[in-house]
Scaffold this motif. Structure first.
Motif, short mmCIF file in Angstrom:
data_model
loop_
_atom_site.label_atom_id
_atom_site.label_comp_id
_atom_site.label_asym_id
_atom_site.label_seq_id
_atom_site.Cartn_x
_atom_site.Cartn_y
_atom_site.Cartn_z
N ILE A 9 0.83 -1.20 0.00
CA ILE A 9 0.00 0.00 0.00
C ILE A 9 0.87 1.26 0.00
CG2 ILE A 9 -1.81 1.27 1.21
CD1 ILE A 9 -2.72 -1.44 0.13
N HIS A 10 0.61 2.14 -0.96
CA HIS A 10 1.29 3.44 -1.02
C HIS A 10 0.37 4.50 -0.44
CE1 HIS A 10 4.55 1.80 -3.43
NE2 HIS A 10 3.67 1.30 -4.28
N GLU A 11 0.84 5.22 0.55
CA GLU A 11 0.01 6.20 1.23
C GLU A 11 -0.48 7.30 0.30
OE1 GLU A 11 1.98 7.70 4.66
OE2 GLU A 11 2.06 5.77 5.69
N ASP A 12 0.31 7.66 -0.70
CA ASP A 12 -0.08 8.76 -1.58
C ASP A 12 -0.70 8.28 -2.89
OD1 ASP A 12 2.23 7.59 -2.48
OD2 ASP A 12 3.25 9.48 -3.01
N SER A 13 -1.00 6.99 -2.98
CA SER A 13 -1.58 6.44 -4.20
C SER A 13 -3.08 6.72 -4.27
CB SER A 13 -1.35 4.93 -4.28
OG SER A 13 -1.95 4.39 -5.43
N THR A 14 -3.56 7.01 -5.47
CA THR A 14 -5.00 7.23 -5.66
C THR A 14 -5.68 5.99 -6.21
OG1 THR A 14 -4.63 8.09 -7.90
CG2 THR A 14 -4.67 9.69 -6.09
N THR A 15 -4.88 5.02 -6.68
CA THR A 15 -5.43 3.82 -7.30
C THR A 15 -4.90 2.56 -6.63
OG1 THR A 15 -5.53 4.97 -9.43
CG2 THR A 15 -5.72 2.57 -9.48
N ALA A 16 -5.80 1.64 -6.36
CA ALA A 16 -5.42 0.33 -5.80
C ALA A 16 -5.91 -0.76 -6.73
CB ALA A 16 -6.03 0.15 -4.41
N ILE A 17 -5.13 -1.81 -6.84
CA ILE A 17 -5.54 -2.95 -7.64
C ILE A 17 -5.65 -4.17 -6.74
CG2 ILE A 17 -3.16 -3.43 -8.38
CD1 ILE A 17 -4.45 -4.34 -11.10
N LEU A 18 -6.82 -4.81 -6.78
CA LEU A 18 -7.12 -5.95 -5.92
C LEU A 18 -7.23 -7.21 -6.76
CD1 LEU A 18 -8.14 -7.28 -3.25
CD2 LEU A 18 -10.44 -6.49 -3.88
N PHE A 19 -6.56 -8.27 -6.32
CA PHE A 19 -6.61 -9.56 -7.00
C PHE A 19 -7.39 -10.54 -6.13
CE2 PHE A 19 -2.76 -7.54 -8.60
CZ PHE A 19 -2.78 -7.85 -9.96
N ILE A 20 -8.31 -11.29 -6.77
CA ILE A 20 -9.12 -12.28 -6.06
C ILE A 20 -9.04 -13.61 -6.81
CG2 ILE A 20 -11.33 -12.81 -5.00
CD1 ILE A 20 -12.14 -9.87 -5.46
N HIS A 21 -8.48 -14.62 -6.19
CA HIS A 21 -8.31 -15.93 -6.84
C HIS A 21 -9.60 -16.74 -6.80
CE1 HIS A 21 -8.17 -18.10 -3.00
NE2 HIS A 21 -7.36 -17.15 -2.54
N GLY A 22 -9.56 -17.91 -7.41
CA GLY A 22 -10.74 -18.78 -7.50
C GLY A 22 -10.84 -19.76 -6.35
N ILE A 23 -11.86 -20.59 -6.39
CA ILE A 23 -12.10 -21.58 -5.34
C ILE A 23 -10.98 -22.63 -5.34
CG2 ILE A 23 -13.53 -23.14 -6.76
CD1 ILE A 23 -15.38 -23.37 -4.23
N VAL A 24 -10.49 -22.99 -4.17
CA VAL A 24 -9.30 -23.83 -3.91
C VAL A 24 -8.07 -23.29 -4.65
CG1 VAL A 24 -10.67 -25.88 -3.44
CG2 VAL A 24 -9.74 -25.59 -5.72
N GLY A 25 -8.08 -21.99 -4.92
CA GLY A 25 -6.98 -21.36 -5.64
C GLY A 25 -5.95 -20.71 -4.72
N THR A 26 -5.16 -19.82 -5.29
CA THR A 26 -4.04 -19.21 -4.57
C THR A 26 -3.72 -17.84 -5.16
OG1 THR A 26 -1.64 -19.39 -4.18
CG2 THR A 26 -2.51 -20.52 -6.10
N PRO A 27 -3.22 -16.92 -4.34
CA PRO A 27 -2.78 -15.63 -4.86
C PRO A 27 -1.65 -15.78 -5.89
CG PRO A 27 -3.00 -15.53 -2.48
CD PRO A 27 -3.14 -16.97 -2.87
#
Length: 248
Positions: A9-27
């Motif tokens: 996390i960047h304190e001065d960032s305006t944009t965040a990108i979130l990753f969500i894996h699948g069922i029985v999956g992994t990051p």
């Protein structure tokens, strides 16, 4: 192989990108995407509850816990960022769509293998058995890809897997629910469906194409986990374009 969240996390960032894996999956499913993200972005590659542990741990989790967990992360990110992009695979796409409908800070979706309709091909259980027994040849790319994306520790007692049945029943229910709500999605969304997907039916595109905010793309030589080199290069190009260009 370790299955851990990656949070930057960047304190001065305006944009965040979130990753969500699948069922029985992994990051780890998204490891190749991380280096392509602009340095000014915050990154949250999450690990869903019950994943990254054992078979019994997965049995004890639930769809409700996943929904609450994802909603909590989105709420946290939206409190400090103006924009959130979500990249997701399979089950993760259903959770991403739900959050995009509920939270307007989510302004872009990049979704892989959206399961709005299922058609389990023999290849899916066969590859699962190969992963379970660790009987995979070096040239069996589809089974190797499935193993790489598997985020649950093995259990020698097959009866312990019975506890997984409720999780998959919850997945089926979530699919039906998402089919009903997909028309209310107003977030720009890029979807990449694999023509040779061993789990997701081609009928999924029928539901996706009913929404003009969704752009569907076909990966002609890829499966649910395995990506052909040409398809992968196209996917990487599209992802890079998405994170580097402002699209309305």
């Amino acid at each position: 192989m370790e299955h851990k969240e990656y949070i930057n996390i960047h304190e001065d960032s305006t944009t965040a990108i979130l990753f969500i894996h699948g069922i029985v999956g992994t990051p780890n499913h998204f490891n190749d995407f991380i280096p392509l993200i602009p340095k000014t972005f915050s990154v949250y590659n999450m690990l869903l509850d019950g994943h990254g542990k054992g078979v019994k741990d997965f049995s004890k989790t639930s769809m409700e816990k996943w929904k609450i967990q994802v909603a909590s992360v989105v709420e946290k990110l939206s409190a400090t960022h103006e924009k959130i992009y979500i990249v997701a695979h399979s089950l993760g796409t259903l959770l991403a769509i739900e959050q995009a409908i509920k939270n307007k800070t989510v302004c872009k979706l990049f979704l892989l293998a959206v399961p709005l309709s299922l058609a389990i091909k023999p290849k899916m259980p066969i590859n699962s058995l190969k992963v379970y027994f660790d009987k995979i040849s070096s040239y069996d790319y589809e089974a190797l890809a499935a193993k790489k994306c598997y985020g649950i520790g093995k259990d020698k007692n097959p009866f312990n897997y019975i506890g997984w049945i409720p999780r998959f029943l919850e997945l089926f229910a979530k699919i039906r629910q998402t089919r009903k709500t997909i028309s209310t999605l107003h977030t720009p969304c890029w979807v990449y469906q694999s023509l040779k997907d061993e789990m997701v039916s081609k009928k999924s595109e029928k539901y996706l194409k009913q929404n003009s905010c969704i752009t569907t793309n076909t990966l002609k030589h890829s499966g649910h986990y395995y990506y052909d080199k040409a398809d992968w290069n196209y996917l990487i190009t599209e992802f890079t374009k998405m994170v580097n260009e402002e699209k309305n």
